[in-house]
Design an enzyme around this catalytic site. Structure first.
Site, PDB file in Angstrom:
ATOM      1  N   LYS A   5      -4.777  -0.296  22.399  1.00 14.36           N
ATOM      2  CA  LYS A   5      -5.539   0.170  21.229  1.00 14.36           C
ATOM      3  C   LYS A   5      -5.908  -0.988  20.318  1.00 14.36           C
ATOM      4  CE  LYS A   5      -1.600   2.240  18.822  1.00 14.36           C
ATOM      5  NZ  LYS A   5      -1.007   3.464  18.297  1.00 14.36           N
ATOM      6  N   HIS A  35       7.576   4.690  20.640  1.00 15.13           N
ATOM      7  CA  HIS A  35       7.140   6.069  20.424  1.00 15.13           C
ATOM      8  C   HIS A  35       8.007   7.004  21.266  1.00 15.13           C
ATOM      9  CE1 HIS A  35       4.456   9.602  20.793  1.00 15.13           C
ATOM     10  NE2 HIS A  35       4.141   9.277  19.557  1.00 15.13           N
ATOM     11  N   SER A  94       0.848  -1.196   0.000  1.00 16.78           N
ATOM     12  CA  SER A  94       0.000   0.000   0.000  1.00 16.78           C
ATOM     13  C   SER A  94       0.882   1.243   0.000  1.00 16.78           C
ATOM     14  CB  SER A  94      -0.927  -0.025   1.216  1.00 16.78           C
ATOM     15  OG  SER A  94      -0.171  -0.258   2.393  1.00 16.78           O
ATOM     16  N   THR A 148      -3.283  11.074   4.780  1.00 17.56           N
ATOM     17  CA  THR A 148      -3.120  11.565   6.153  1.00 17.56           C
ATOM     18  C   THR A 148      -4.159  12.638   6.500  1.00 17.56           C
ATOM     19  OG1 THR A 148      -1.511  13.241   5.499  1.00 17.56           O
ATOM     20  CG2 THR A 148      -0.644  11.083   6.120  1.00 17.56           C
ATOM     21  N   GLU A 170       1.052   5.702   0.916  1.00 15.99           N
ATOM     22  CA  GLU A 170       0.460   6.797   1.697  1.00 15.99           C
ATOM     23  C   GLU A 170       0.734   8.142   1.031  1.00 15.99           C
ATOM     24  OE1 GLU A 170       0.862   6.621   6.003  1.00 15.99           O
ATOM     25  OE2 GLU A 170       1.503   8.718   5.957  1.00 15.99           O
ATOM     26  N   PHE A 173      12.935  14.453   9.752  1.00 18.99           N
ATOM     27  CA  PHE A 173      11.791  13.596  10.080  1.00 18.99           C
ATOM     28  C   PHE A 173      12.137  12.667  11.240  1.00 18.99           C
ATOM     29  CE2 PHE A 173       9.865  13.354   5.519  1.00 18.99           C
ATOM     30  CZ  PHE A 173       9.286  14.587   5.711  1.00 18.99           C
ATOM     31  N   HIS A 184       4.008  -0.777   3.573  1.00 19.14           N
ATOM     32  CA  HIS A 184       3.239   0.459   3.376  1.00 19.14           C
ATOM     33  C   HIS A 184       4.256   1.564   3.089  1.00 19.14           C
ATOM     34  CE1 HIS A 184      -0.209   3.170   3.931  1.00 19.14           C
ATOM     35  NE2 HIS A 184       0.578   3.948   4.649  1.00 19.14           N
ATOM     36  N   ASP A 220      -0.401  14.669  16.444  1.00 20.92           N
ATOM     37  CA  ASP A 220       0.472  15.554  17.230  1.00 20.92           C
ATOM     38  C   ASP A 220       0.020  16.974  16.976  1.00 20.92           C
ATOM     39  OD1 ASP A 220       2.416  13.687  18.277  1.00 20.92           O
ATOM     40  OD2 ASP A 220       3.081  13.442  16.203  1.00 20.92           O
TER      41      ASP A 220
HETATM   42  C1  LIG Z   1       1.315   4.768  10.040  1.00 21.51           C
HETATM   43  C2  LIG Z   1       1.266   6.139  10.656  1.00 21.51           C
HETATM   44  C3  LIG Z   1       0.387   7.075  10.125  1.00 21.51           C
HETATM   45  C4  LIG Z   1       0.286   8.352  10.694  1.00 21.51           C
HETATM   46  N1  LIG Z   1      -0.604   9.251  10.161  1.00 21.51           N
HETATM   47  C5  LIG Z   1      -0.795  10.449  10.779  1.00 21.51           C
HETATM   48  C6  LIG Z   1      -1.798  11.357  10.329  1.00 21.51           C
HETATM   49  O1  LIG Z   1      -2.486  11.125   9.343  1.00 21.51           O
HETATM   50  N2  LIG Z   1      -1.970  12.509  11.006  1.00 21.51           N
HETATM   51  C7  LIG Z   1      -1.222  12.810  12.117  1.00 21.51           C
HETATM   52  O2  LIG Z   1      -1.455  13.877  12.702  1.00 21.51           O
HETATM   53  N3  LIG Z   1      -0.258  11.979  12.565  1.00 21.51           N
HETATM   54  C8  LIG Z   1      -0.025  10.805  11.924  1.00 21.51           C
HETATM   55  N4  LIG Z   1       0.936   9.942  12.388  1.00 21.51           N
HETATM   56  C9  LIG Z   1       1.782  10.350  13.511  1.00 21.51           C
HETATM   57  C10 LIG Z   1       1.127  10.020  14.868  1.00 21.51           C
HETATM   58  O3  LIG Z   1      -0.042  10.775  15.032  1.00 21.51           O
HETATM   59  C11 LIG Z   1       2.134  10.346  15.958  1.00 21.51           C
HETATM   60  O4  LIG Z   1       3.190   9.414  15.927  1.00 21.51           O
HETATM   61  C12 LIG Z   1       1.568  10.509  17.346  1.00 21.51           C
HETATM   62  O5  LIG Z   1       2.609  11.050  18.182  1.00 21.51           O
HETATM   63  C13 LIG Z   1       1.114   9.220  18.004  1.00 21.51           C
HETATM   64  O6  LIG Z   1      -0.024   8.733  17.438  1.00 21.51           O
HETATM   65  P1  LIG Z   1      -0.567   7.281  17.852  1.00 21.51           P
HETATM   66  O7  LIG Z   1      -1.839   7.103  17.158  1.00 21.51           O
HETATM   67  O8  LIG Z   1       0.479   6.273  17.689  1.00 21.51           O
HETATM   68  O9  LIG Z   1      -0.805   7.556  19.422  1.00 21.51           O
HETATM   69  P2  LIG Z   1      -1.064   6.645  20.676  1.00 21.51           P
HETATM   70  O10 LIG Z   1      -1.234   5.221  20.337  1.00 21.51           O
HETATM   71  O11 LIG Z   1      -2.142   7.312  21.445  1.00 21.51           O
HETATM   72  O12 LIG Z   1       0.312   6.775  21.473  1.00 21.51           O
HETATM   73  C14 LIG Z   1       0.915   8.052  21.712  1.00 21.51           C
HETATM   74  C15 LIG Z   1       1.789   8.002  22.956  1.00 21.51           C
HETATM   75  O13 LIG Z   1       0.950   7.908  24.117  1.00 21.51           O
HETATM   76  C16 LIG Z   1       1.257   6.751  24.873  1.00 21.51           C
HETATM   77  N5  LIG Z   1      -0.023   6.221  25.371  1.00 21.51           N
HETATM   78  C17 LIG Z   1      -0.992   5.639  24.633  1.00 21.51           C
HETATM   79  N6  LIG Z   1      -2.041   5.300  25.430  1.00 21.51           N
HETATM   80  C18 LIG Z   1      -1.708   5.695  26.685  1.00 21.51           C
HETATM   81  C19 LIG Z   1      -2.367   5.626  27.939  1.00 21.51           C
HETATM   82  N7  LIG Z   1      -3.581   5.108  28.064  1.00 21.51           N
HETATM   83  N8  LIG Z   1      -1.730   6.133  29.035  1.00 21.51           N
HETATM   84  C20 LIG Z   1      -0.488   6.688  28.920  1.00 21.51           C
HETATM   85  N9  LIG Z   1       0.191   6.773  27.737  1.00 21.51           N
HETATM   86  C21 LIG Z   1      -0.412   6.292  26.643  1.00 21.51           C
HETATM   87  C22 LIG Z   1       1.954   5.808  23.911  1.00 21.51           C
HETATM   88  O14 LIG Z   1       2.832   4.903  24.596  1.00 21.51           O
HETATM   89  C23 LIG Z   1       2.720   6.797  23.042  1.00 21.51           C
HETATM   90  O15 LIG Z   1       3.906   7.209  23.678  1.00 21.51           O
HETATM   91  C24 LIG Z   1       1.097   8.678  11.817  1.00 21.51           C
HETATM   92  C25 LIG Z   1       2.000   7.730  12.327  1.00 21.51           C
HETATM   93  C26 LIG Z   1       2.091   6.474  11.753  1.00 21.51           C
HETATM   94  C27 LIG Z   1       3.080   5.468  12.313  1.00 21.51           C
END
Ligand SMILES: Cc1cc2nc3c(=O)[nH]c(=O)nc-3n(C[C@H](O)[C@H](O)[C@H](O)COP(=O)(O)OP(=O)(O)OC[C@H]3O[C@@H](n4cnc5c(N)ncnc54)[C@H](O)[C@@H]3O)c2cc1C
Length: 278
Positions: free
Chosen positions: A158, A142, A9, A42, A11, A209, A259, A102
């Site tokens: 998650k 992360h 895939s 995204t 992106e 990055f 991907h 973020d």
């Molecule tokens: C494949 C991919 C696609 C992406 N696409 C986008 C996009 O379209 N738009 C964008 O803005 N960003 C995007 N990102 C970046 C992403 O949003 C960032 O990396 C962001 O910092 C973390 O998102 P996440 O969904 O992994 O967060 P989470 O899974 O919520 O994790 C974030 C942090 O919080 C911690 N955490 C999670 N749950 C808890 C909890 N219950 N208690 C305490 N700590 C916790 C985790 O350990 C981690 O350190 C992408 C990243 C990837 C890998």
């Protein structure tokens, strides 16, 4: 080996200018020949690209390719995210990538969602099994995680909230990926974890990055890239060799797919794809 055929895939990000729209259309025309399983698009944190993400997804679908919008929850409210889900559903979209996102520095972390697990749970509560949900995974952990163990706990949270599969942050060290996959398997998480692949187009951009997202550039790769200075042809040639070898090794050992982070440019992704004979 993976029991099913690997899925490949790509992106994209939603372009902001007419030139960007034209560039992305040209990239898609080239990548379409490779028949990717789907194209993801995204979504800017706080909903900043909401219209652009949907418009790009619809355009991709009109061209005959499957498309999956991303959806990030940080800074969003339940009602704004419900609206986005309703909009996606009304267009018959059934696959999305659910993220925390973020917020730009300086912006307060307002909003009703703190983590991607909250978003996945919300999507399942609101829409049941309508959507196939991908989430993000971090083989090198992360950058904000308190510890690897903690990050795995949070990843598991998650997944258990209802994710179907995961796409990783990019990496150049395959051992980190396999160690992460093994750790997930030991927890009984048997979802596909698809490696995210970042082709190397420019040393300075990659360094920027990687600093931001916590992906390590191994020392030997960094030193080689530095040694090419402004010689972008050598950077790209070396990057193609490194990334193609990485992908070949991942597929050979049974990764469920790849991907590609295209950054809206087709040439490196399609060269790697062709070299791999996908
Ligand atoms: C494949 C991919 C696609 C992406 N696409 C986008 C996009 O379209 N738009 C964008 O803005 N960003 C995007 N990102 C970046 C992403 O949003 C960032 O990396 C962001 O910092 C973390 O998102 P996440 O969904 O992994 O967060 P989470 O899974 O919520 O994790 C974030 C942090 O919080 C911690 N955490 C999670 N749950 C808890 C909890 N219950 N208690 C305490 N700590 C916790 C985790 O350990 C981690 O350190 C992408 C990243 C990837 C890998």
């Amino acid at each position: 080996m993976s029991p099913t055929q690997p899925l490949y895939s790509v992106e994209f990000f939603p372009p902001k200018t007419p030139e960007g729209v034209a560039k992305l259309r040209a990239a898609r025309a080239q990548l379409k020949q490779l028949a990717p399983a789907f194209c993801s698009v995204t979504f800017g944190a706080g909903g900043s690209t909401r219209e652009g993400t949907l418009a790009t997804v619809l355009e991709i679908r009109d061209e005959g390719l499957a498309a999956a919008p991303h959806l990030s929850c940080i800074g969003g409210s339940r009602s704004s995210l419900r609206d986005v889900l309703t909009e996606y559903r009304s267009h018959g979209i059934r696959h999305l990538v659910a993220l925390r996102g973020d917020l730009p520095s300086g912006m307060a972390e307002a909003g009703e969602f703190r983590y991607a697990s909250d978003l996945v749970a919300f999507i399942r509560a609101e829409t049941g099994d309508w959507f196939e949900i991908d989430v993000a995974a971090y083989p090198e952990y992360h950058p904000q995680a308190r510890s690897p163990q903690d990050d795995l706990d949070n990843f598991e949270r998650k997944v258990r909230a209802g994710a179907d599969s995961a796409i990783t942050q990019y990496f150049y060290n395959a051992d980190a990926y396999w160690s992460f996959v093994d750790a997930c398997a030991a927890r009984g998480l048997d979802l596909p974890i698809v490696p995210g692949i970042m082709p190397i187009a420019s040393s300075s951009r990659l360094a920027r990055f990687s600093d931001a997202c916590g992906a390590e550039i191994p020392r030997w790769i960094r030193r080689k890239l530095e040694s090419y200075g402004d010689d972008s042809i050598s950077v790209r040639a070396f990057g193609l060799d490194v990334v193609t070898d990485l992908c070949a090794g991942l597929i050979e050992r049974g990764a469920p797919g790849l991907h590609f982070y295209t950054l809206n440019s087709a040439s490196l992704t399609s060269t790697i794809w062709q070299r791999l004979g996908l």
